[in-house]
Design a protein around this motif. Structure first.
Motif, PDB file in Angstrom:
ATOM      1  N   LEU A  30       0.823  -1.208   0.000  1.00  0.00           N
ATOM      2  CA  LEU A  30       0.000   0.000   0.000  1.00  0.00           C
ATOM      3  C   LEU A  30       0.862   1.264   0.000  1.00  0.00           C
ATOM      4  CD1 LEU A  30      -2.988   0.791   0.066  1.00  0.00           C
ATOM      5  CD2 LEU A  30      -2.859   0.763   2.566  1.00  0.00           C
ATOM      6  N   ASN A  31       2.022   1.183   0.604  1.00  0.00           N
ATOM      7  CA  ASN A  31       2.932   2.332   0.639  1.00  0.00           C
ATOM      8  C   ASN A  31       3.469   2.703  -0.742  1.00  0.00           C
ATOM      9  OD1 ASN A  31       2.771   2.683   3.451  1.00  0.00           O
ATOM     10  ND2 ASN A  31       4.344   1.133   3.802  1.00  0.00           N
ATOM     11  N   PHE A  32       3.340   1.795  -1.696  1.00  0.00           N
ATOM     12  CA  PHE A  32       3.863   2.031  -3.045  1.00  0.00           C
ATOM     13  C   PHE A  32       2.735   2.072  -4.087  1.00  0.00           C
ATOM     14  CE2 PHE A  32       7.280   0.444  -0.500  1.00  0.00           C
ATOM     15  CZ  PHE A  32       8.409   1.114  -0.950  1.00  0.00           C
ATOM     16  N   ALA A  33       1.505   2.119  -3.602  1.00  0.00           N
ATOM     17  CA  ALA A  33       0.343   2.163  -4.493  1.00  0.00           C
ATOM     18  C   ALA A  33      -0.008   3.609  -4.821  1.00  0.00           C
ATOM     19  CB  ALA A  33      -0.836   1.465  -3.831  1.00  0.00           C
ATOM     20  N   HIS A  34      -0.824   3.786  -5.856  1.00  0.00           N
ATOM     21  CA  HIS A  34      -1.329   5.106  -6.242  1.00  0.00           C
ATOM     22  C   HIS A  34      -2.817   4.977  -6.521  1.00  0.00           C
ATOM     23  CE1 HIS A  34      -1.177   3.641 -10.424  1.00  0.00           C
ATOM     24  NE2 HIS A  34       0.034   3.169 -10.126  1.00  0.00           N
ATOM     25  N   GLU A  35      -3.455   6.039  -6.941  1.00  0.00           N
ATOM     26  CA  GLU A  35      -4.916   6.021  -7.052  1.00  0.00           C
ATOM     27  C   GLU A  35      -5.446   5.036  -8.093  1.00  0.00           C
ATOM     28  OE1 GLU A  35      -5.555   9.803 -10.129  1.00  0.00           O
ATOM     29  OE2 GLU A  35      -6.251   9.948  -8.050  1.00  0.00           O
ATOM     30  N   ASN A  36      -4.617   4.665  -9.065  1.00  0.00           N
ATOM     31  CA  ASN A  36      -5.077   3.728 -10.098  1.00  0.00           C
ATOM     32  C   ASN A  36      -4.546   2.303  -9.904  1.00  0.00           C
ATOM     33  OD1 ASN A  36      -6.596   5.657 -11.594  1.00  0.00           O
ATOM     34  ND2 ASN A  36      -4.681   6.484 -12.398  1.00  0.00           N
ATOM     35  N   THR A  37      -3.909   2.049  -8.785  1.00  0.00           N
ATOM     36  CA  THR A  37      -3.401   0.707  -8.496  1.00  0.00           C
ATOM     37  C   THR A  37      -4.556  -0.258  -8.257  1.00  0.00           C
ATOM     38  OG1 THR A  37      -1.333   1.516  -7.540  1.00  0.00           O
ATOM     39  CG2 THR A  37      -2.046  -0.667  -6.862  1.00  0.00           C
ATOM     40  N   VAL A  38      -4.357  -1.503  -8.657  1.00  0.00           N
ATOM     41  CA  VAL A  38      -5.326  -2.577  -8.428  1.00  0.00           C
ATOM     42  C   VAL A  38      -4.645  -3.661  -7.599  1.00  0.00           C
ATOM     43  CG1 VAL A  38      -6.856  -4.281  -9.498  1.00  0.00           C
ATOM     44  CG2 VAL A  38      -6.383  -2.105 -10.677  1.00  0.00           C
ATOM     45  N   PHE A  39      -5.280  -4.064  -6.502  1.00  0.00           N
ATOM     46  CA  PHE A  39      -4.822  -5.200  -5.701  1.00  0.00           C
ATOM     47  C   PHE A  39      -5.813  -6.346  -5.897  1.00  0.00           C
ATOM     48  CE2 PHE A  39      -2.367  -2.946  -2.002  1.00  0.00           C
ATOM     49  CZ  PHE A  39      -1.429  -2.488  -2.907  1.00  0.00           C
ATOM     50  N   VAL A  40      -5.279  -7.558  -6.088  1.00  0.00           N
ATOM     51  CA  VAL A  40      -6.109  -8.750  -6.230  1.00  0.00           C
ATOM     52  C   VAL A  40      -5.664  -9.781  -5.193  1.00  0.00           C
ATOM     53  CG1 VAL A  40      -6.981 -10.532  -7.782  1.00  0.00           C
ATOM     54  CG2 VAL A  40      -6.240  -8.322  -8.710  1.00  0.00           C
ATOM     55  N   PHE A  41      -6.621 -10.280  -4.419  1.00  0.00           N
ATOM     56  CA  PHE A  41      -6.334 -11.277  -3.388  1.00  0.00           C
ATOM     57  C   PHE A  41      -6.993 -12.597  -3.769  1.00  0.00           C
ATOM     58  CE2 PHE A  41      -6.028  -7.143  -1.482  1.00  0.00           C
ATOM     59  CZ  PHE A  41      -4.925  -7.235  -0.644  1.00  0.00           C
ATOM     60  N   ASP A  42      -6.194 -13.665  -3.745  1.00  0.00           N
ATOM     61  CA  ASP A  42      -6.718 -14.988  -4.097  1.00  0.00           C
ATOM     62  C   ASP A  42      -7.161 -15.734  -2.844  1.00  0.00           C
ATOM     63  OD1 ASP A  42      -7.434 -16.848  -6.006  1.00  0.00           O
ATOM     64  OD2 ASP A  42      -5.509 -17.881  -5.958  1.00  0.00           O
ATOM     65  N   ILE A  82      -9.275  -5.666   4.958  1.00  0.00           N
ATOM     66  CA  ILE A  82      -8.712  -4.986   3.785  1.00  0.00           C
ATOM     67  C   ILE A  82      -9.762  -4.109   3.110  1.00  0.00           C
ATOM     68  CG2 ILE A  82      -7.901  -5.400   1.414  1.00  0.00           C
ATOM     69  CD1 ILE A  82      -6.406  -7.894   2.664  1.00  0.00           C
ATOM     70  N   LYS A  83     -10.938  -4.651   2.864  1.00  0.00           N
ATOM     71  CA  LYS A  83     -11.947  -3.854   2.146  1.00  0.00           C
ATOM     72  C   LYS A  83     -12.486  -2.708   2.997  1.00  0.00           C
ATOM     73  CE  LYS A  83     -15.928  -6.879   3.075  1.00  0.00           C
ATOM     74  NZ  LYS A  83     -16.917  -7.816   2.474  1.00  0.00           N
ATOM     75  N   ALA A  84     -12.321  -2.811   4.332  1.00  0.00           N
ATOM     76  CA  ALA A  84     -12.754  -1.729   5.216  1.00  0.00           C
ATOM     77  C   ALA A  84     -11.657  -0.694   5.458  1.00  0.00           C
ATOM     78  CB  ALA A  84     -13.202  -2.307   6.558  1.00  0.00           C
ATOM     79  N   HIS A  85     -10.469  -0.941   4.935  1.00  0.00           N
ATOM     80  CA  HIS A  85      -9.339  -0.036   5.155  1.00  0.00           C
ATOM     81  C   HIS A  85      -9.672   1.364   4.633  1.00  0.00           C
ATOM     82  CE1 HIS A  85      -5.292   1.665   4.861  1.00  0.00           C
ATOM     83  NE2 HIS A  85      -4.882   0.694   5.665  1.00  0.00           N
ATOM     84  N   PRO A  86      -9.307   2.409   5.366  1.00  0.00           N
ATOM     85  CA  PRO A  86      -9.665   3.774   4.939  1.00  0.00           C
ATOM     86  C   PRO A  86      -9.102   4.195   3.587  1.00  0.00           C
ATOM     87  CG  PRO A  86      -8.146   3.793   6.829  1.00  0.00           C
ATOM     88  CD  PRO A  86      -8.649   2.400   6.674  1.00  0.00           C
ATOM     89  N   LYS A  87      -8.019   3.586   3.142  1.00  0.00           N
ATOM     90  CA  LYS A  87      -7.456   3.951   1.838  1.00  0.00           C
ATOM     91  C   LYS A  87      -8.142   3.212   0.685  1.00  0.00           C
ATOM     92  CE  LYS A  87      -2.852   5.482   3.208  1.00  0.00           C
ATOM     93  NZ  LYS A  87      -1.380   5.340   2.990  1.00  0.00           N
ATOM     94  N   VAL A  88      -8.892   2.188   1.011  1.00  0.00           N
ATOM     95  CA  VAL A  88      -9.608   1.432  -0.019  1.00  0.00           C
ATOM     96  C   VAL A  88     -10.947   2.105  -0.275  1.00  0.00           C
ATOM     97  CG1 VAL A  88     -10.778  -0.744  -0.560  1.00  0.00           C
ATOM     98  CG2 VAL A  88      -8.503  -0.773   0.501  1.00  0.00           C
ATOM     99  N   THR A  89     -11.244   2.333  -1.534  1.00  0.00           N
ATOM    100  CA  THR A  89     -12.557   2.877  -1.870  1.00  0.00           C
ATOM    101  C   THR A  89     -13.450   1.702  -2.281  1.00  0.00           C
ATOM    102  OG1 THR A  89     -11.718   3.395  -4.083  1.00  0.00           O
ATOM    103  CG2 THR A  89     -11.785   5.182  -2.483  1.00  0.00           C
ATOM    104  N   LEU A  90     -13.473   1.402  -3.539  1.00  0.00           N
ATOM    105  CA  LEU A  90     -14.368   0.358  -4.024  1.00  0.00           C
ATOM    106  C   LEU A  90     -13.705  -1.012  -3.944  1.00  0.00           C
ATOM    107  CD1 LEU A  90     -16.769   0.727  -6.936  1.00  0.00           C
ATOM    108  CD2 LEU A  90     -15.287  -1.256  -6.983  1.00  0.00           C
ATOM    109  N   SER A  91     -14.490  -2.029  -3.600  1.00  0.00           N
ATOM    110  CA  SER A  91     -13.990  -3.396  -3.584  1.00  0.00           C
ATOM    111  C   SER A  91     -14.996  -4.319  -4.266  1.00  0.00           C
ATOM    112  CB  SER A  91     -13.712  -3.876  -2.159  1.00  0.00           C
ATOM    113  OG  SER A  91     -14.868  -3.793  -1.348  1.00  0.00           O
TER     114      SER A  91
END
Length: 257
Positions: free
Chosen positions: A196-208, A223-232
């Motif tokens: 997350l420290n190296f992410a930007h507004e257009n970064t996509v994270f995928v969890f398997d 993770i989906k409730a994290h304040p930096k996460v918008t849509l999940s």
């Protein structure tokens, strides 16, 4: 049995709640459904590789760092059957990379390299950095990606705790991250925070495997409730998170897939 019942309950709940594209009002999520879930690709090179590996009875002894450093001996065929991504979800990874066009892709958990091939084939102009804890598996994965004609991959071998900070500092930013190397809550959240420290507004994270266990489900909820996460978004097996606060609202979607 406890984890099995958890997966059954989670999947039943998912089927009840999940929506198809006909019930989506978010333009972003509707386009995601069309382009990431709705398209099929021609991946004969990867599936030919998969079939070869399924017929390969060579035994590999490797260290499973995600399971307390346990030494395991498995045939290549067994590893592919039980640990490699399926064509259905491999296609999702390929579509996601093709749609979002990341230039820097990071994969945590190379295994035998099949998921790596999907990620790399999605955008051949990107660089896929893939980390594997086992030297034995990483060595085989390098041969497998070469056999599939995949060239845009850099392999890193080592314990995630040691090499992930080095890789992130080296590449400086991540556009797309696929988390598939440790299915326990604490490490998953640790790697999430580091990336997350190296992410930007257009970064996509995928969890398997987000509903593989109660631990993973708990990690996914945090993770989906994290304040930096918008849509999940989740499609039962996989969870996607996005960070663009300018264009996306704080929402969660379950999509039928």
């Amino acid at each position: 049995m406890k984890e099995f019942l958890h997966r059954v309950f989670s999947y039943t709940h998912y089927l009840v709640k999940a929506k198809t594209k006909y019930y989506l009002h978010s333009p972003f999520v509707y386009q995601f459904y069309l382009h990431v879930l709705g398209l099929k690709n021609t991946t004969e090179n990867i599936e030919h590789l998969r079939q070869q590996l399924l017929n390969n009875t060579t035994q590999i002894t490797f260290t499973d760092l995600g399971n307390n450093g346990t030494q395991r001996t498995r045939t290549v065929s067994t590893i592919v059957q039980h640990s490699s991504i399926t064509p259905k979800y491999g296609n999702v990874l390929l579509n996601a990379v093709r749609y979002f066009q990341p230039s820097t892709v990071l994969e945590l958990g190379t295994n035998l390299g099949i998921s790596t091939c999907y990620l790399a084939q999605g955008n051949k102009e990107s660089t896929v950095y893939t980390i594997e804890g086992s030297k034995a598996l990483s060595s085989v994965a390098q041969k497998n990606t070469a056999a599939a004609g995949i060239k845009n991959v850099q392999f890193i071998t080592g314990n995630f705790n040691e090499v992930l900070p080095e890789v992130l500092s080296s590449i400086k930013k991540v556009d797309f991250v696929f988390f598939d190397g440790n299915h326990k809550k604490a490490p998953t959240l640790q790697y999430f925070e580091q990336c997350l420290n190296f992410a930007h507004e257009n970064t996509v994270f995928v969890f398997d495997d987000i509903y593989w266990s109660q631990e993973m489900s708990s990690a996914w909820n945090e993770i989906k409730a994290h304040p930096k996460v918008t849509l999940s978004i989740h499609i039962y097996r996989m969870g996607f998170v996005f960070f663009n606060k300018q264009k996306l609202a704080k929402e969660h979607f379950s999509l039928l897939f």
